[in-house]
Design a protein around this motif. Structure first.
Motif, PDB file in Angstrom:
ATOM      1  N   ALA A 307     -15.760  -2.617   3.656  1.00 22.46           N
ATOM      2  CA  ALA A 307     -16.125  -1.555   2.715  1.00 22.46           C
ATOM      3  C   ALA A 307     -15.186  -0.365   2.824  1.00 22.46           C
ATOM      4  N   ALA A 308     -14.633  -0.138   4.025  1.00 25.42           N
ATOM      5  CA  ALA A 308     -13.732   0.997   4.216  1.00 25.42           C
ATOM      6  C   ALA A 308     -12.419   0.810   3.466  1.00 25.42           C
ATOM      7  N   LEU A 309     -12.059  -0.446   3.205  1.00 24.88           N
ATOM      8  CA  LEU A 309     -10.832  -0.721   2.467  1.00 24.88           C
ATOM      9  C   LEU A 309     -11.023  -0.518   0.966  1.00 24.88           C
ATOM     10  N   GLU A 310     -12.284  -0.487   0.542  1.00 25.31           N
ATOM     11  CA  GLU A 310     -12.587  -0.362  -0.880  1.00 25.31           C
ATOM     12  C   GLU A 310     -12.904   1.064  -1.287  1.00 25.31           C
ATOM     13  N   ASN A 311     -13.219   1.911  -0.300  1.00 25.52           N
ATOM     14  CA  ASN A 311     -13.626   3.285  -0.608  1.00 25.52           C
ATOM     15  C   ASN A 311     -12.828   4.273   0.239  1.00 25.52           C
ATOM     16  N   GLY A 312     -12.038   5.099  -0.396  1.00 26.43           N
ATOM     17  CA  GLY A 312     -11.276   6.111   0.311  1.00 26.43           C
ATOM     18  C   GLY A 312     -10.065   5.547   1.018  1.00 26.43           C
ATOM     19  N   SER A 313      -9.506   6.339   1.920  1.00 29.54           N
ATOM     20  CA  SER A 313      -8.327   5.946   2.684  1.00 29.54           C
ATOM     21  C   SER A 313      -8.701   5.787   4.156  1.00 29.54           C
ATOM     22  N   VAL A 314      -7.845   5.098   4.914  1.00 29.73           N
ATOM     23  CA  VAL A 314      -8.101   4.814   6.330  1.00 29.73           C
ATOM     24  C   VAL A 314      -7.055   5.526   7.168  1.00 29.73           C
ATOM     25  N   HIS A 315      -7.519   6.124   8.295  1.00 28.65           N
ATOM     26  CA  HIS A 315      -6.641   6.964   9.109  1.00 28.65           C
ATOM     27  C   HIS A 315      -6.807   6.645  10.590  1.00 28.65           C
ATOM     28  N   LEU A 316      -5.768   6.936  11.361  1.00 24.18           N
ATOM     29  CA  LEU A 316      -5.763   6.676  12.792  1.00 24.18           C
ATOM     30  C   LEU A 316      -6.373   7.838  13.559  1.00 24.18           C
ATOM     31  N   GLY A 317      -7.348   7.549  14.422  1.00 24.41           N
ATOM     32  CA  GLY A 317      -7.880   8.549  15.343  1.00 24.41           C
ATOM     33  C   GLY A 317      -8.947   9.458  14.788  1.00 24.41           C
ATOM     34  N   SER A 318      -8.835   9.828  13.532  1.00 23.81           N
ATOM     35  CA  SER A 318      -9.818  10.677  12.851  1.00 23.81           C
ATOM     36  C   SER A 318      -9.557  10.590  11.362  1.00 23.81           C
ATOM     37  N   ALA A 319     -10.454  11.153  10.575  1.00 24.88           N
ATOM     38  CA  ALA A 319     -10.277  11.130   9.123  1.00 24.88           C
ATOM     39  C   ALA A 319      -9.097  11.976   8.675  1.00 24.88           C
ATOM     40  N   ASP A 320      -8.595  12.821   9.588  1.00 14.79           N
ATOM     41  CA  ASP A 320      -7.423  13.640   9.291  1.00 14.79           C
ATOM     42  C   ASP A 320      -6.145  13.076   9.910  1.00 14.79           C
ATOM     43  N   GLY A 321      -6.240  11.917  10.569  1.00 14.71           N
ATOM     44  CA  GLY A 321      -5.095  11.342  11.264  1.00 14.71           C
ATOM     45  C   GLY A 321      -4.096  10.692  10.331  1.00 14.71           C
ATOM     46  N   ALA A 322      -3.085  10.087  10.939  1.00 16.80           N
ATOM     47  CA  ALA A 322      -2.043   9.418  10.160  1.00 16.80           C
ATOM     48  C   ALA A 322      -2.643   8.311   9.300  1.00 16.80           C
ATOM     49  N   PRO A 323      -2.253   8.220   8.035  1.00 21.27           N
ATOM     50  CA  PRO A 323      -2.822   7.192   7.149  1.00 21.27           C
ATOM     51  C   PRO A 323      -2.274   5.799   7.457  1.00 21.27           C
ATOM     52  N   LEU A 324      -3.092   4.807   7.189  1.00 18.57           N
ATOM     53  CA  LEU A 324      -2.699   3.411   7.342  1.00 18.57           C
ATOM     54  C   LEU A 324      -2.427   2.808   5.973  1.00 18.57           C
ATOM     55  N   THR A 325      -1.326   2.093   5.869  1.00 17.63           N
ATOM     56  CA  THR A 325      -1.016   1.341   4.653  1.00 17.63           C
ATOM     57  C   THR A 325      -1.249  -0.130   4.932  1.00 17.63           C
ATOM     58  N   VAL A 326      -2.226  -0.706   4.271  1.00 13.67           N
ATOM     59  CA  VAL A 326      -2.578  -2.110   4.513  1.00 13.67           C
ATOM     60  C   VAL A 326      -1.520  -3.028   3.899  1.00 13.67           C
ATOM     61  N   LEU A 327      -1.112  -4.034   4.676  1.00 14.05           N
ATOM     62  CA  LEU A 327      -0.105  -5.001   4.253  1.00 14.05           C
ATOM     63  C   LEU A 327      -0.763  -6.357   4.010  1.00 14.05           C
ATOM     64  N   PRO A 328      -0.123  -7.232   3.258  1.00 12.53           N
ATOM     65  CA  PRO A 328      -0.728  -8.555   2.991  1.00 12.53           C
ATOM     66  C   PRO A 328      -0.801  -9.401   4.263  1.00 12.53           C
ATOM     67  N   LEU A 329      -1.881 -10.161   4.386  1.00  9.54           N
ATOM     68  CA  LEU A 329      -1.977 -11.155   5.452  1.00  9.54           C
ATOM     69  C   LEU A 329      -1.138 -12.373   5.073  1.00  9.54           C
TER      70      LEU A 329
END
Length: 337
Positions: A307-329
């Motif tokens: 669900a986190a991949l479908e809503n908002g952005s994902v970050h390292l360490g905290s919601a203010d941390g470095a953003p993650l860019t999801v790559l294809p499996l």
């Protein structure tokens, strides 16, 4: 440190100046951070079959398999690479958790005719990759394993092909110290000697998770795609945590999975939490493995709420941390929409 290990380490120190820190399409690297447990005896196959997530009793000498070792709650204590020969079975895992995992498994031998031993110091593991591997190994292995998880053994050791990464075929050669030292000059004529992070980065790019000290008891196998990469057999008999693993598979849609991601300008390590901007108060996942691909970029495999991949952005360490860019499996997910 044994005399064998000391001899190999001293040899590598002499070669250190020739190792490249850069990625290479044709490479060789020693994997000194891995441990190997030998499991021998009349009851070795049945013992391991009753302890691990994969089928051991039907494993042949020309195959390699992945397998997990779970707690009774279905959480992974270790992820293994597993193979066999005439002497018995072998389990490869990170050296940092080997002693504790081996000690725990030995508790359940009881009256079985099984002996376990740490053979890490007697087996040198060389990782190789690229289309030049065939020429580099021709003197010792005229033919290469022709597909991932195929294994060839001869008097020079054991050569297994593992998962391709970014289109590059990758292999492990398990051999003796004497053989490794003898073969090294010929190998580096055709292959670039590199740091072992090149191999670990390839594992991540292939979507292969490795349980380490930082992530023990954190994941049910499906949470890290372990059944997708062939590490779980749902037709075999019971093993610790089997009921929970089976329940996760058959009751409802899985809500957590592993993905590959890129992170720029941040240090990343196994066990670090990731957060969703849509729900910043609590973690939505955890880094499983991470390696640097350039001076400022890490590639990681992480477990996360879908669900986190479908809503908002994902970050390292905290919601203010470095953003993650999801790559294809690199493989298809059975529960993909």
């Amino acid at each position: 440190m044994t005399e064998i290990t000391s001899t190999w380490q001293e040899f590598l120190k002499q070669q250190a100046a020739n190792f490249s820190a850069e990625l290479s399409d044709n490479f060789v690297t020693p994997l000194n951070d891995l441990g190997i447990i030998a499991v021998c005896g009349d009851d070795a196959a049945s013992f391991l079959h009753n302890q691990l997530t994969n089928d051991v009793e039907h494993l042949t000498s020309n195959q390699v398999r992945r397998a997990g070792y779970c707690t009774p709650k279905g959480r992974l204590l270790a992820s293994f690479l597993m193979w066999k020969n005439q002497q018995g079975f072998f389990l490869q895992l990170p050296k940092e958790i080997q002693a504790a995992v081996q000690k725990r498994m030995q508790m359940f031998i009881m009256r079985s005719k099984v002996k376990m031993a740490d053979v890490s110091d007697s087996q040198i593991v060389l990782a190789l990759g690229g289309n030049a591997v065939g020429a580099a190994l021709a003197k010792w292995f005229p033919n290469l394993p022709d597909a991932p998880y195929a294994n060839i053994e001869n008097e020079h050791g054991c050569l297994m092909r593992l998962d391709d990464a970014q289109g590059i075929a990758r292999y492990q050669w398990h051999t003796t110290t004497e053989m490794a030292i003898t073969a090294w000059p010929g190998l580096v004529e055709k292959l670039t000697p590199v740091d072992s992070r090149v191999w670990r980065l390839g594992e991540i790019e292939a979507g292969i998770p490795q349980i380490t000290l930082a992530t023990q008891e954190q994941f049910v196998p499906q949470m890290i795609n372990f059944e997708v990469i062939g590490g779980v057999n749902f037709k075999k008999g019971c093993y610790p945590g089997q009921e929970i693993v089976a329940r996760s598979q058959y009751l409802g849609k899985l809500k957590r999975r592993a993905v590959i991601a890129k992170i720029v300008s941040a240090e990343v390590a196994a066990g670090m939490a990731v957060f969703s901007s849509a729900d910043p108060a609590q973690p939505c996942g955890m880094i499983i493995n991470a390696e640097s691909s350039t001076s400022d970029t890490f590639i990681c495999i992480l477990e996360i709420k879908l669900a986190a991949l479908e809503n908002g952005s994902v970050h390292l360490g905290s919601a203010d941390g470095a953003p993650l860019t999801v790559l294809p499996l690199p493989y298809a997910m059975p529960d993909a929409n």
